[in-house]
Design a protein around this motif. Structure first.
Motif, mmCIF file in Angstrom:
data_model
loop_
_atom_site.group_PDB
_atom_site.id
_atom_site.type_symbol
_atom_site.label_atom_id
_atom_site.label_comp_id
_atom_site.label_asym_id
_atom_site.label_seq_id
_atom_site.Cartn_x
_atom_site.Cartn_y
_atom_site.Cartn_z
ATOM 1 N N UNK A 131 -1.654 -12.926 -28.903
ATOM 2 C CA UNK A 131 -2.624 -13.892 -29.422
ATOM 3 C C UNK A 131 -2.324 -15.293 -28.904
ATOM 4 N N UNK A 132 -1.052 -15.655 -28.848
ATOM 5 C CA UNK A 132 -0.681 -16.988 -28.331
ATOM 6 C C UNK A 132 -1.105 -17.138 -26.879
ATOM 7 N N UNK A 133 -0.883 -16.109 -26.078
ATOM 8 C CA UNK A 133 -1.247 -16.179 -24.660
ATOM 9 C C UNK A 133 -2.754 -16.337 -24.502
ATOM 10 N N UNK A 134 -3.512 -15.562 -25.266
ATOM 11 C CA UNK A 134 -4.972 -15.644 -25.176
ATOM 12 C C UNK A 134 -5.480 -17.003 -25.647
ATOM 13 N N UNK A 135 -4.906 -17.511 -26.715
ATOM 14 C CA UNK A 135 -5.341 -18.805 -27.239
ATOM 15 C C UNK A 135 -4.978 -19.927 -26.280
ATOM 16 N N UNK A 136 -3.784 -19.861 -25.696
ATOM 17 C CA UNK A 136 -3.364 -20.875 -24.724
ATOM 18 C C UNK A 136 -4.308 -20.889 -23.523
ATOM 19 N N UNK A 137 -4.691 -19.699 -23.065
ATOM 20 C CA UNK A 137 -5.638 -19.614 -21.951
ATOM 21 C C UNK A 137 -6.989 -20.210 -22.339
ATOM 22 N N UNK A 138 -7.439 -19.935 -23.554
ATOM 23 C CA UNK A 138 -8.726 -20.474 -24.015
ATOM 24 C C UNK A 138 -8.674 -21.987 -24.141
ATOM 25 N N UNK A 139 -7.548 -22.506 -24.629
ATOM 26 C CA UNK A 139 -7.394 -23.967 -24.737
ATOM 27 C C UNK A 139 -7.517 -24.593 -23.355
ATOM 28 N N UNK A 140 -6.871 -23.975 -22.370
ATOM 29 C CA UNK A 140 -6.968 -24.483 -20.989
ATOM 30 C C UNK A 140 -8.384 -24.407 -20.457
ATOM 31 N N UNK A 141 -9.108 -23.364 -20.818
ATOM 32 C CA UNK A 141 -10.482 -23.199 -20.352
ATOM 33 C C UNK A 141 -11.436 -24.214 -20.956
ATOM 34 N N UNK A 142 -11.121 -24.687 -22.124
ATOM 35 C CA UNK A 142 -11.991 -25.667 -22.794
ATOM 36 C C UNK A 142 -11.419 -27.081 -22.730
ATOM 37 N N UNK A 143 -10.537 -27.315 -21.771
ATOM 38 C CA UNK A 143 -9.904 -28.635 -21.611
ATOM 39 C C UNK A 143 -10.965 -29.736 -21.610
ATOM 40 N N UNK A 144 -10.722 -30.744 -22.429
ATOM 41 C CA UNK A 144 -11.638 -31.880 -22.508
ATOM 42 C C UNK A 144 -12.734 -31.687 -23.542
ATOM 43 N N UNK A 145 -12.861 -30.549 -24.117
ATOM 44 C CA UNK A 145 -13.878 -30.296 -25.136
ATOM 45 C C UNK A 145 -13.224 -30.326 -26.521
#
Length: 125
Positions: free
Chosen positions: A50-64
């Motif tokens: 879950x941490x890996x998936x969430x970290x990836x999602x945070x990176x994908x939404x950078x600036x939002x």
């Protein structure tokens, strides 16, 4: 307060039977082992996924604003996982401690009973 009479009999439990305390040390040990060998490792593994998936999602939404929200969710998740792992560890320790305590209590009771000798008038001679 004064007791004027004994109860009508059959007391001791909700079903009216004699009180009975039963424990199963082997089952407690098995439950503690399940926590140690399955629940704790599987929980930690799931948390990492879950941490890996969430970290990836945070990176994908950078600036939002979504990235900030996901970061908050990740922080809350990590805190809850730590609490769950601590609770599992505590339950495991309690199960093992209870099994040992009941086992020791049984040994102590047996030793006390073995030490009681019936009195007999023959012993006076």
């Amino acid at each position: 307060m004064r007791l004027n009479q004994l109860d009508g009999g059959g007391g001791g439990g909700p079903s009216g039977g004699a009180p009975n305390l039963a424990t199963a040390p082997a089952k407690k040990k098995a439950a503690a082992n399940t926590i140690e060998t399955e629940l704790e490792p599987d929980t930690a593994k799931a948390a990492k996924v879950a941490d890996a998936a969430t970290t990836a999602a945070v990176g994908g939404f950078e600036g939002w604003a979504t990235a900030a929200g996901l970061k908050t969710v990740e922080t809350t998740w990590d805190s809850q996982v730590k609490s769950l792992l601590a609770r599992l560890s505590s339950e495991k320790t309690a199960l093992r401690g209870t099994a040992v305590a009941f086992g020791q209590q049984e040994l102590d009771t047996r030793a006390r009973i073995a030490g009681v000798r019936p009195t007999s008038s023959i012993e006076r001679y």
